[in-house]
Design a protein around this motif. Structure first.
Motif, mmCIF file in Angstrom:
data_model
loop_
_atom_site.group_PDB
_atom_site.id
_atom_site.type_symbol
_atom_site.label_atom_id
_atom_site.label_comp_id
_atom_site.label_asym_id
_atom_site.label_seq_id
_atom_site.Cartn_x
_atom_site.Cartn_y
_atom_site.Cartn_z
ATOM 1 N N HIS A 195 36.932 30.945 38.625
ATOM 2 C CA HIS A 195 36.518 31.735 36.926
ATOM 3 C C HIS A 195 37.679 31.835 36.061
ATOM 4 O O HIS A 195 38.269 32.561 36.881
ATOM 5 C CB HIS A 195 35.258 32.293 36.981
ATOM 6 N N GLY A 230 44.627 40.522 38.555
ATOM 7 C CA GLY A 230 44.035 39.611 37.421
ATOM 8 C C GLY A 230 43.471 40.294 35.943
ATOM 9 O O GLY A 230 42.490 40.202 35.483
ATOM 10 N N LYS A 231 44.234 41.733 35.829
ATOM 11 C CA LYS A 231 43.896 42.095 34.668
ATOM 12 C C LYS A 231 44.884 42.099 32.922
ATOM 13 O O LYS A 231 45.668 41.996 33.531
ATOM 14 C CB LYS A 231 43.769 43.818 34.806
ATOM 15 N N PHE A 281 48.512 39.148 30.216
ATOM 16 C CA PHE A 281 47.739 38.851 31.775
ATOM 17 C C PHE A 281 48.528 38.900 32.530
ATOM 18 O O PHE A 281 49.396 38.529 32.694
ATOM 19 C CB PHE A 281 47.077 37.470 31.599
ATOM 20 N N LYS A 293 43.149 30.655 27.503
ATOM 21 C CA LYS A 293 41.986 30.743 29.075
ATOM 22 C C LYS A 293 43.588 30.674 29.995
ATOM 23 O O LYS A 293 43.927 29.833 29.845
ATOM 24 C CB LYS A 293 42.008 29.730 28.269
ATOM 25 N N ASN A 353 40.659 30.863 42.154
ATOM 26 C CA ASN A 353 39.850 30.992 41.559
ATOM 27 C C ASN A 353 38.534 30.378 40.556
ATOM 28 O O ASN A 353 39.179 28.843 40.459
ATOM 29 C CB ASN A 353 40.198 31.796 40.134
ATOM 30 N N LEU A 400 39.652 33.148 32.757
ATOM 31 C CA LEU A 400 39.958 34.405 32.432
ATOM 32 C C LEU A 400 40.527 34.593 30.768
ATOM 33 O O LEU A 400 40.895 32.903 30.115
ATOM 34 C CB LEU A 400 40.472 35.838 32.635
ATOM 35 N N GLU A 401 38.757 33.809 29.507
ATOM 36 C CA GLU A 401 39.152 33.775 28.024
ATOM 37 C C GLU A 401 39.822 35.756 27.298
ATOM 38 O O GLU A 401 39.203 35.952 27.595
ATOM 39 C CB GLU A 401 38.490 32.727 27.703
#
Length: 182
Positions: A147, A162-163, A157, A139, A145, A149-150
């Motif tokens: 949120h 952010g992709k 990553f 994660k 941010n 990202l998991e």
């Protein structure tokens, strides 16, 4: 030991086994050079083969890492580690092979642009937040941010976009995260 600062010079690396109370005496704990065509002309590929169910951290050259917290111990059967680590990657690059933790614990890695949590897995991370997860789950939360990202490996990553992108990994016994070309 918590509070330990590890600073590496150019072309150096340090391998750290987290959570062990005594020095390790076993084959495969020291990195050894092997000649491989993929290492380039005259190059050597250093391969680190960690023991099963140990939390291994490699700090690559020109890096600064602070071990803020190292907790836990191995279960009696040696299968899982009940502890966790909090690692501050201030500069440079690390790789890790984290054993599965008991319960819902996760190893925490702080870097200048955010932080990552890894309950178990094999990864490579630089101080920009570029995280390649070869196996396991992670994660990531970037500063600013709300949120996280998991994702599961094998994926990479990119903190700039952010992709996530897929990573080719064949599941070999010695994941690329523990390799380094010199």
């Amino acid at each position: 030991k918590p509070g330990t600062v590890v600073r590496t010079s150019t072309n150096a690396f340090v391998d750290i086994v987290l959570g062990e109370k005594e020095p390790l005496n076993g084959a495969g704990m020291a990195p050894s050079p092997v000649n491989r065509p993929s290492a380039g002309k005259g190059g050597k590929l250093y391969v680190f083969v960690p023991h099963k169910n140990r939390n291994v951290l490699r700090v690559f050259g020109n890096s600064v890492v602070v071990l803020e917290r190292v907790e836990g111990q191995r279960n009696g059967d040696g299968t899982n580690c009940s502890g966790r680590a909090r690692i501050d990657l201030r500069a440079g690059e690390i790789s890790a092979d984290f054993a599965a933790l008991s319960g819902d614990g996760a190893h925490e890695i702080i870097f200048p642009a955010g932080e990552a949590w890894v309950p178990s897995g094999v990864l490579q991370l630089d101080s920009s937040g570029a995280l390649t997860l070869f196996a396991g789950k992670a994660k990531v939360l970037l500063a600013g941010n709300s949120h996280a990202l998991e994702f599961e490996g094998p994926r990479r990553f990119d903190p700039g976009t952010g992709k996530l992108t897929d990573v080719a990994f064949d599941g070999r016994a010695h994941p690329p995260a523990m390799y380094r070309l010199n």
